[in-house]
Design a protein around this motif. Structure first.
Motif: not given
Lengths: 428, 428
Positions: B137, B140-141, B143-150, B215, B329
């Motif tokens: 997966p 989704r990792t 998009i969601d799991g690392f949404s906070s990171d660069r 992105h 989303r």
């Protein structure tokens, strides 16, 4: 757009990382969620203390209730740790309709069911990705990524301290005591290392992973636990010579509706991907009926990795806020808990014995295995001159834990056995 | 509760797996989403053909428009493959407000932006987890799991066929041609293996991963591609002796806003987790500024693993349907595309040369590197009696692709060099 107001309970390592990411990546985060995310208030123990990450003093408070009771705060991020106070604040925040992100495995492993029930009642989100395996997004993987599959086994190296110690023991032939001391000096182990080295930390994480993987509410007391403090460097060397690495594995297994969850030092075949996970890294191996073998690898702790997971949860809460769907995807276990008995738990075992060096010893020992219906995969006997007797290393085929316990009980009264040096579960 | 009606475009390997999971796990799925998920109609090429998974004939159709135009069908799952027809059906389904799940990497790598734009316009979901790395997966990792990171680097073994071939070449010392033939007999390689062995399949997947990680809208033509058909067993053996495994790596990198995406045979240090990914397995290594190193490992293809990802997407669409938040989303790249020039792409290189065996050769060769400002990490020269001259293997420090190209151009006119045997990127 109004900024989203967040209260942060705790400004230790992880809390500082959360501030760094939220404030440092503000532009990227705004692009994703359409609003500023503002950490409005931060709970600290001592406002006057100087900090690595400087904050205006009016954003600091020594009173958690200033955050929990502040109506402008929509989301509470709990990274203070501990159980009772954290639970009190989280339940109070939920009661007031605030959403919660927590990194607190101790709390979730003991009181997760109660907290999630309160969240569901109040239509609030509770996310806790950072509570297991730091930077690895394993919780959302289990909930979303494998939503279509039936997971039958989760094996995890979920404690970095013990994996660091075992890696050093394996690579350098050092003793447990020496490596523990070094790990403490490097800050990889606490001055009181009990929770890590006795496997309690790993057990808490496995309770959380088992709950998610098997849709069954599991908590810390359901996990059978053995730590690494009794592992000798000889065991590790014997394991290596037979093709194994010793790892502290959390293992959650399911057959039909029967579950077992345990943490124990395990001989892992070198060809298994978990055998190569070294140092403070964590990895979670998941076996699903349809997907087969998968593994998720990354840093299990540390300021920035753990904060990455906390802020990813925060982003998810904010997206839900925007969509008006908070609390609608709370994970609720729907399967009754049925734990396996020792008769139902099966695995291979590695047994090392010190025995008398005389005729008929091996026959007596193998007869005990036969009596208990445990069949053997390999037997190695060799003289061990340093102890003036002989040493036998046996690897069994799959046997029930109950049968293995009967074998060990019979060994206790078998005169030719001087000492049962070690017993390990075997995987891979 | 009304059942959710799904149309399935394609009943090949993955389509059959989707039916197996949706119908076999119906009870578990209902518990998660609160409704029956019913695959109401299935597009096949020939209704009369006998199938491994038997379906009532009134659920089969040979006309995709019977699915796309059926107002009772809310979700279309596209697993037919190919580009033009699949695109036509998907755009038509979105136009009619249907949500889409697709496993089609070729389509998403070429026309993903157009499809996602249409979905956003129509408030529809488009999920495509199965298009990259089968059962892992990873989408989704990111998009969601690392949404906070660069995220700054994504390296993937994302093609199982080529990894199978390279693993066999490495483990058995076999030639490319022999292993390819065996892989074709075992069904791991197509009779026309071009898309796999020339790296096109991996390039499509890297365009998708790069888009998500950075992105920025990237598509197939943005990826520089080199396949495995020129790899010799000698290269693999030389690599091993220097501590490397040869892997076909997709590499997407970012420095500030500058991006490069490539696929090429790469010498991977044995200590790097990607070096141990063998056989048909896939793995994606992600480096984030905050999280550091992570890796996601699992089956990259196959009926059930790929179907697991498709059905996980289907579950996500149904959950969104229940919450009334479809299409909210959709991942939309917001950063302008700026691709690196060859002057800006940096890595280490491995170069193997056949040279005259006489005095001063090494001096001339190293002078070329110096002229082009490429510094060297290691140089090994040895006589090679089978070819009656000498062989030099050089590993450079980080150098720009442009500098390396200048080195190779100068080598062409350097008389002491008989042949540039091979050039590899080096990672790990």
């Amino acid at each position: 757009m109004e900024p989203i107001q967040v209260g942060l309970l705790g400004m230790g390592t992880v809390g500082t990382g959360v501030l760094r990411i939220v404030e440092g990546h503000q532009e990227d985060l705004q692009k994703q969620v359409g609003s500023e995310i503002r950490i409005a208030k931060v709970l600290v123990q001592d406002k006057s203390k100087s900090r690595r990450y400087a904050l205006e003093s009016d954003r600091l408070t020594e009173d958690a209730w200033e955050i929990v009771n502040d109506p402008s705060i929509q989301i509470v991020v709990e990274v203070m740790g501990g159980i009772e106070l954290a639970k009190t604040y989280i339940l109070a925040a939920l009661e007031k309709g605030k959403h919660v992100v927590t990194a607190n495995k101790d709390l979730m492993a003991l009181h997760g069911a109660e907290i999630l029930a309160k969240a569901a009642e109040k239509n609030c989100d509770v996310f806790y990705e950072a509570s297991v395996a730091g930077g690895i997004p394993i919780i959302r993987t289990l909930i979303d990524g494998f939503s279509s599959d039936r997971i039958t086994k989760i094996m995890g190296i979920v404690n970095g301290t013990t994996n660091y110690i075992l890696t050093k023991m394996s690579q350098e032939g050092a003793s447990y005591e020496d490596v523990l001391k070094e790990a403490q000096e490097l800050g990889y182990a606490e001055s009181d290392p009990t929770s890590d080295v006795e496997g309690y930390d790993a057990a808490r994480k496995m309770a959380i992973l088992g709950t998610l993987g098997f849709h069954t509410s599991l908590s810390f007391p359901d996990v059978s636990v053995k730590g690494i403090s009794q592992i000798s460097k000889e065991d590790i060397q014997y394991g290596k010579s037979l093709g194994y690495e010793v790892k502290l594995l959390g293992i959650a297994e399911r057959q039909d509706d029967l579950i077992s969850v345990s943490v124990q030092p395990t001989m892992v075949k070198k060809t298994h991907p978990l055998a190569a996970v070294n140092g403070v890294f964590n990895a979670v191996y998941v076996y699903g009926e349809a997907v087969g073998e998968t593994m998720f690898y990354g840093p299990g702790a540390g300021e920035m990795p753990t904060a990455t997971s906390v802020v990813a949860d925060l982003v998810a809460v904010v997206k839900n806020l925007k969509l008006g769907v908070n609390g609608r995807r709370i994970f609720s276990p729907y399967k009754e808990k049925k734990l396996k008995t020792p008769e139902q738990i099966a695995s291979k075992y590695f047994v090392r014995l010190h025995v008398d060096d005389k005729a008929g010893v091996l026959a007596k020992i193998t007869q005990v295995f036969a009596n208990c219906e445990v069949s053997l995969e390999s037997v190695v006997q060799q003289p061990n001159h340093s102890i003036a007797d002989a040493e036998i290393v046996i690897v069994t085929h799959d046997a029930s834990l109950a049968s293995m316990n009967r074998v060990l009980a019979e060994f206790e009264s078998l005169e030719v056995i001087q000492k049962i040096k070690s017993v390990y579960r075997v995987e891979g």
